[in-house]
Design an enzyme around this catalytic site. Structure first.
Site, PDB file in Angstrom:
ATOM      1  N   GLY A 123      -2.867   8.111  -4.302  1.00  0.00           N
ATOM      2  CA  GLY A 123      -2.296   9.493  -4.631  1.00  0.00           C
ATOM      3  C   GLY A 123      -0.995   9.672  -4.079  1.00  0.00           C
ATOM      4  N   ASP A 124      -0.495  10.945  -4.544  1.00  0.00           N
ATOM      5  CA  ASP A 124       0.941  11.349  -3.948  1.00  0.00           C
ATOM      6  C   ASP A 124       1.085  12.912  -4.271  1.00  0.00           C
ATOM      7  OD1 ASP A 124       3.140  11.136  -1.633  1.00  0.00           O
ATOM      8  OD2 ASP A 124       4.267  11.802  -3.398  1.00  0.00           O
TER       9      ASP A 124
ATOM     10  N   LYS B 193       0.889  -1.304   0.021  1.00  0.00           N
ATOM     11  CA  LYS B 193       0.040  -0.099   0.146  1.00  0.00           C
ATOM     12  C   LYS B 193       0.690   1.091   0.031  1.00  0.00           C
ATOM     13  CE  LYS B 193      -4.138   2.042   0.298  1.00  0.00           C
ATOM     14  NZ  LYS B 193      -3.618   2.631  -0.878  1.00  0.00           N
TER      15      LYS B 193
ATOM     16  N   GLN C 286       7.164   3.782   3.926  1.00  0.00           N
ATOM     17  CA  GLN C 286       5.679   3.235   4.210  1.00  0.00           C
ATOM     18  C   GLN C 286       5.657   2.087   4.850  1.00  0.00           C
ATOM     19  OE1 GLN C 286       3.918   5.346   1.416  1.00  0.00           O
ATOM     20  NE2 GLN C 286       2.151   4.873   2.827  1.00  0.00           N
TER      21      GLN C 286
ATOM     22  N   ASN D 231      -2.381  19.012  -1.557  1.00  0.00           N
ATOM     23  CA  ASN D 231      -3.311  18.229  -0.775  1.00  0.00           C
ATOM     24  C   ASN D 231      -3.205  18.382   0.686  1.00  0.00           C
ATOM     25  OD1 ASN D 231      -4.064  15.044   0.307  1.00  0.00           O
ATOM     26  ND2 ASN D 231      -5.745  15.953  -0.561  1.00  0.00           N
TER      27      ASN D 231
ATOM     28  N   LYS E  77       5.372   3.179   8.480  1.00  0.00           N
ATOM     29  CA  LYS E  77       4.274   4.199   8.789  1.00  0.00           C
ATOM     30  C   LYS E  77       3.071   3.192   8.684  1.00  0.00           C
ATOM     31  CE  LYS E  77       4.191   7.402   5.695  1.00  0.00           C
ATOM     32  NZ  LYS E  77       3.837   8.486   4.812  1.00  0.00           N
TER      33      LYS E  77
ATOM     34  N   LYS F  91       5.360   1.921  -3.046  1.00  0.00           N
ATOM     35  CA  LYS F  91       5.426   3.279  -3.741  1.00  0.00           C
ATOM     36  C   LYS F  91       5.474   3.112  -5.087  1.00  0.00           C
ATOM     37  CE  LYS F  91       4.546   7.388  -2.308  1.00  0.00           C
ATOM     38  NZ  LYS F  91       3.848   8.060  -1.248  1.00  0.00           N
TER      39      LYS F  91
HETATM   40  P1  NDP Z   1       0.512  17.632  -4.020  1.00  0.00           P
HETATM   41  O1  NDP Z   1       0.886  17.425  -5.405  1.00  0.00           O
HETATM   42  O2  NDP Z   1      -0.899  17.959  -3.903  1.00  0.00           O
HETATM   43  O3  NDP Z   1       1.398  19.067  -3.512  1.00  0.00           O
HETATM   44  C1  NDP Z   1       2.880  19.189  -3.556  1.00  0.00           C
HETATM   45  C2  NDP Z   1       3.010  20.678  -2.798  1.00  0.00           C
HETATM   46  O4  NDP Z   1       4.342  20.494  -2.667  1.00  0.00           O
HETATM   47  C3  NDP Z   1       2.708  21.705  -3.908  1.00  0.00           C
HETATM   48  O5  NDP Z   1       2.632  22.968  -2.918  1.00  0.00           O
HETATM   49  C4  NDP Z   1       4.156  21.761  -4.548  1.00  0.00           C
HETATM   50  O6  NDP Z   1       4.383  22.971  -5.267  1.00  0.00           O
HETATM   51  C5  NDP Z   1       5.320  21.528  -3.304  1.00  0.00           C
HETATM   52  N1  NDP Z   1       6.359  20.850  -4.075  1.00  0.00           N
HETATM   53  C6  NDP Z   1       6.487  19.683  -4.702  1.00  0.00           C
HETATM   54  N2  NDP Z   1       7.762  19.559  -4.975  1.00  0.00           N
HETATM   55  C7  NDP Z   1       8.460  20.409  -4.669  1.00  0.00           C
HETATM   56  C8  NDP Z   1       9.815  20.887  -4.460  1.00  0.00           C
HETATM   57  N3  NDP Z   1      10.798  20.168  -5.310  1.00  0.00           N
HETATM   58  N4  NDP Z   1      10.264  22.083  -4.065  1.00  0.00           N
HETATM   59  C9  NDP Z   1       9.254  22.909  -3.370  1.00  0.00           C
HETATM   60  N5  NDP Z   1       7.964  22.682  -3.227  1.00  0.00           N
HETATM   61  C10 NDP Z   1       7.443  21.471  -3.949  1.00  0.00           C
HETATM   62  O7  NDP Z   1       1.278  16.610  -2.940  1.00  0.00           O
HETATM   63  P2  NDP Z   1       0.665  16.252  -1.581  1.00  0.00           P
HETATM   64  O8  NDP Z   1       0.314  17.597  -0.982  1.00  0.00           O
HETATM   65  O9  NDP Z   1      -0.035  15.013  -1.958  1.00  0.00           O
HETATM   66  O10 NDP Z   1       2.106  15.835  -1.074  1.00  0.00           O
HETATM   67  C11 NDP Z   1       2.965  16.306  -0.291  1.00  0.00           C
HETATM   68  C12 NDP Z   1       3.883  15.599   0.660  1.00  0.00           C
HETATM   69  O11 NDP Z   1       3.379  14.605   1.521  1.00  0.00           O
HETATM   70  C13 NDP Z   1       4.762  14.725  -0.209  1.00  0.00           C
HETATM   71  O12 NDP Z   1       5.864  14.628   0.469  1.00  0.00           O
HETATM   72  C14 NDP Z   1       4.003  13.284  -0.089  1.00  0.00           C
HETATM   73  O13 NDP Z   1       4.856  12.163  -0.250  1.00  0.00           O
HETATM   74  C15 NDP Z   1       3.402  13.538   1.426  1.00  0.00           C
HETATM   75  N6  NDP Z   1       2.358  12.767   1.645  1.00  0.00           N
HETATM   76  C16 NDP Z   1       1.084  12.952   1.017  1.00  0.00           C
HETATM   77  C17 NDP Z   1       0.166  12.114   1.316  1.00  0.00           C
HETATM   78  C18 NDP Z   1      -1.198  12.062   0.709  1.00  0.00           C
HETATM   79  O14 NDP Z   1      -2.089  11.550   1.081  1.00  0.00           O
HETATM   80  N7  NDP Z   1      -1.326  13.081  -0.375  1.00  0.00           N
HETATM   81  C19 NDP Z   1       0.229  11.125   2.464  1.00  0.00           C
HETATM   82  C20 NDP Z   1       1.409  10.987   2.967  1.00  0.00           C
HETATM   83  C21 NDP Z   1       2.328  11.914   2.727  1.00  0.00           C
HETATM   84  P3  NDP Z   1       4.251  23.426  -6.765  1.00  0.00           P
HETATM   85  O15 NDP Z   1       2.732  23.059  -7.166  1.00  0.00           O
HETATM   86  O16 NDP Z   1       4.955  24.408  -7.240  1.00  0.00           O
HETATM   87  O17 NDP Z   1       4.877  21.961  -7.623  1.00  0.00           O
END
Ligand code: NDP
Length: 448
Positions: A168-169, A93, A114, A244, A117, A129
């Protein structure tokens, strides 16, 4: 060097040689191995049957070509990955990430994290992943759909309700899960809702899944504050990112009385001394799919910056919710100098190893990602439960279960740290608690 130090250094050296050029994977493993030294000292049997070497080696790694046609009829080729790391506790997962920085090492670090976690959630899920170096930015809806269909045209044969359940991620939200699920359903000729999580509400999705990672991170943070007799009410909070996780961390923190003083994207950061207008942010990011500069144009009292860093803001709490290694040791020192006393990772491994050390030395309450952001995958497992029983639960019931899971993860991390003489070290507590459950299952199941 003690015998245990030598033994662990041996595992790590071997890992470096066999997995060259994968710095994020090395970083994630180094942190866990460091925490395990005290476990191996107390219970040497955890090294029996090559357990540590097996834990660090994915059960399966799939790499595939993803060809697709852009809007100008040019053929583009990306690379797809699915790393099925460990299925001792349940089906693999973990999410799918679409971002140009994706490579095998990044997917392996995420898959490795993961495992622990998912173990901490207390639910029957293994660790995996996947993703691609595809960049969704600037692509049309048709291009995104054709890419997702091509990606699933290979991935479908490796996944399934009892085998591997992606979600998603970064770069993969509800829209992409929709395109992926549609193609899966078409290829297998079955409406197998349990094969993916993060689905739409009318076709097997769960209420509260969208909010779960951000809400869960704040529930965990609140527990850290409560343990020190404080609360989020009236606290100033920095949240990096605006995706997200960030959006729903901001929403929940403000619901609990905090003021979120800044958020960001990969181009810059926004200072919001009077708090964030969550509905406007959702409109900009979720509906209009625009940059944070659009938020500043429409909001009052918000300013956009490209110089400096979001970590320069004064606050009580910092929640890095964007991406790996976005917060280094200098940022950590600045945060502490500016009054931050609590840090919880909404993103996966957003703090560098040096930054974690700075927090540790300063005795900052630090919630590592594998504990603090586990609410997303936990709610995905709740979505799987609803799919298996052909049921759908209310928002409040699902959110209540999420809240209980997060409080329990905090308790387990706290108690485990104390049991091993490392009171308040939630990194050690989470690593050990996540590890022992998986290790016990692996030992019981024999050498496979
Ligand atoms: P999204 O794609 O929805 O958002 C990612 C955010 O991070 C955006 O604001 C993006 O900015 C910014 N970002 C991405 N890459 C970079 C970078 N290299 N430098 C600076 N900013 C960056 O992703 P999520 O919110 O889903 O995921 C965010 C984090 O949370 C990740 O580490 C993910 O693995 C982790 N996570 C997510 C889960 C989920 O349920 N979605 C669960 C557990 C962990 P921009 O739009 O400019 O790219």
């Amino acid at each position: 060097m003690s015998a245990i130090d030598q033994e662990v250094a041996g595992y790590y050296d071997k890992l470096l040689k066999r997995n060259a050029g994968e710095p994020e994977f090395h970083q994630a493993v180094a942190e866990v191995l460091d925490s395990l030294k005290i476990v191996l000292e107390k219970d040497p049997h955890y090294a029996d049957y090559g357990l540590i070497e097996r834990l660090c080696e994915p059960e399966r790694q799939i790499i595939f070509r993803v060809p697709w046609m852009d809007d100008n009829n040019n053929i583009r080729v990306n690379r797809g990955f699915r790393v099925q790391f460990n299925s001792a506790l349940g089906p693999y997962k973990g999410g799918l990430r679409f971002h140009p920085s994706v490579n095998l090492g990044v997917i392996k670090f995420l898959g490795f994290e993961q495992i622990f976690k998912n173990s901490l959630t207390g639910l029957p899920i293994g660790g995996g992943k996947g993703g691609s170096d595809f960049d969704p930015k600037g692509k049309s809806e048709g291009e995104i759909m054709r890419f997702c269909q091509s990606f699933m045209t290979e991935l479908w044969r490796h996944i399934g309700e009892y085998r591997d359940v992606p979600a998603g991620d970064i770069g993969v939200g509800g829209r992409e899960i929709g395109f992926l699920f549609g193609q899966y359903r078409r290829l297998v000729n079955q409406h197998e809702s349990g094969v993916l999580t993060g689905k739409g509400l009318t076709w097997g999705g769960s209420l509260a899944r969208t909010e779960a990672t951000g809400y869960g991170t704040v529930y965990f943070t609140n527990e850290m504050l409560k343990a020190k007799g404080e609360s989020l009410d009236g606290a100033r909070v920095i949240v990096s990112g605006s995706g997200n996780v960030a959006i729903y961390a901001i929403a929940k923190a403000q619901e609990l009385g905090a003021t979120v003083v800044g958020f960001s994207d990969s181009s810059g950061w926004v200072e919001t001394p009077n708090g964030v207008d969550v509905e406007l942010l959702r409109d900009v990011k979720e509906r209009r799919r625009e940059r944070v500069t659009s938020y500043v144009e429409d909001a009052t009292g918000a300013t956009y910056h490209e110089d400096g860093s979001i970590w320069d803001l004064k606050a009580d709490v910092a929640l890095p919710c964007a991406t790996q290694n976005e917060l280094n040791a200098d940022h950590a020192r600045t945060l502490i100098a500016n009054g931050v006393r609590y840090v919880a990772e909404g993103a996966n491994m957003p703090s560098t190893a040096d930054a974690v050390e700075v927090f540790r030395e300063a005795k900052i309450s630090f919630g590592p990602g594998k504990a603090a952001n586990a609410g997303g995958v936990a709610t995905s497992a709740l979505e799987m439960q609803q799919n298996a029983s052909r049921d759908s639960w209310s928002f409040d019931y699902t959110d209540e279960r999420l809240h209980k899971i997060m409080s329990n993860i905090f308790k387990v991390a706290k108690n485990t740290a104390a049991e091993y003489g490392r009171e308040g070290d939630y990194v050690v507590g989470a690593n050990i608690a996540g590890f022992t459950k998986v290790a016990d299952a692996m030992l019981a199941q024999g050498v496979i």
